[in-house]
Write a protein that holds these residues in place. Sequence first.
Motif, PDB file in Angstrom:
ATOM      1  N   PRO A  82       1.638   1.031   6.059  1.00 55.73           N
ATOM      2  CA  PRO A  82       0.814   0.075   6.812  1.00 55.73           C
ATOM      3  C   PRO A  82      -0.301   0.790   7.569  1.00 55.73           C
ATOM      4  O   PRO A  82      -0.163   1.937   7.978  1.00 55.73           O
ATOM      5  CB  PRO A  82       1.812  -0.568   7.770  1.00 55.73           C
ATOM      6  N   ARG A  83      -1.369   0.099   7.714  1.00 57.01           N
ATOM      7  CA  ARG A  83      -2.526   0.663   8.414  1.00 57.01           C
ATOM      8  C   ARG A  83      -2.302   0.608   9.918  1.00 57.01           C
ATOM      9  O   ARG A  83      -1.840  -0.385  10.453  1.00 57.01           O
ATOM     10  CB  ARG A  83      -3.791  -0.124   8.084  1.00 57.01           C
ATOM     11  N   ALA A  84      -2.624   1.688  10.586  1.00 63.65           N
ATOM     12  CA  ALA A  84      -2.494   1.737  12.050  1.00 63.65           C
ATOM     13  C   ALA A  84      -3.681   1.028  12.678  1.00 63.65           C
ATOM     14  O   ALA A  84      -4.789   1.058  12.161  1.00 63.65           O
ATOM     15  CB  ALA A  84      -2.436   3.182  12.522  1.00 63.65           C
ATOM     16  N   GLU A  85      -3.444   0.388  13.795  1.00 63.66           N
ATOM     17  CA  GLU A  85      -4.533  -0.260  14.512  1.00 63.66           C
ATOM     18  C   GLU A  85      -5.380   0.814  15.177  1.00 63.66           C
ATOM     19  O   GLU A  85      -4.862   1.857  15.605  1.00 63.66           O
ATOM     20  CB  GLU A  85      -3.972  -1.205  15.564  1.00 63.66           C
ATOM     21  N   ASP A 136       0.844  -1.189   0.000  1.00 60.89           N
ATOM     22  CA  ASP A 136       0.000   0.000   0.000  1.00 60.89           C
ATOM     23  C   ASP A 136       0.885   1.247   0.000  1.00 60.89           C
ATOM     24  O   ASP A 136       1.751   1.397   0.864  1.00 60.89           O
ATOM     25  CB  ASP A 136      -0.885  -0.029   1.250  1.00 60.89           C
TER      26      ASP A 136
END
Length: 81
Positions: A54-57, A50
């Motif tokens: 990275p996507r944060a939680e 992506d």
Amino acid sequence: MTAVECRADFIALVCADDELLRAEFEEIVAAGWGPPPRPAPDRGGDRGPDPAGPRAEPSRPAPIRSEPGPEEWARQRSPPR
């Protein structure tokens, strides 16, 4: 033959043939809403990582304390007006 009888015969004829019924239905839908949208083109394969990273939680809210601590006592609010 009256118009009502003619219409009833036409409806019976159309409903008796599944292929004709589907064609009539598709014509009615196309007349009211236009042609169906084209499916999205297949981009094929993996698109890689992506670009946004990275996507944060999702963060969790802070726990609610039942009693104030010393920092709240030092900043007491004034009484309402």
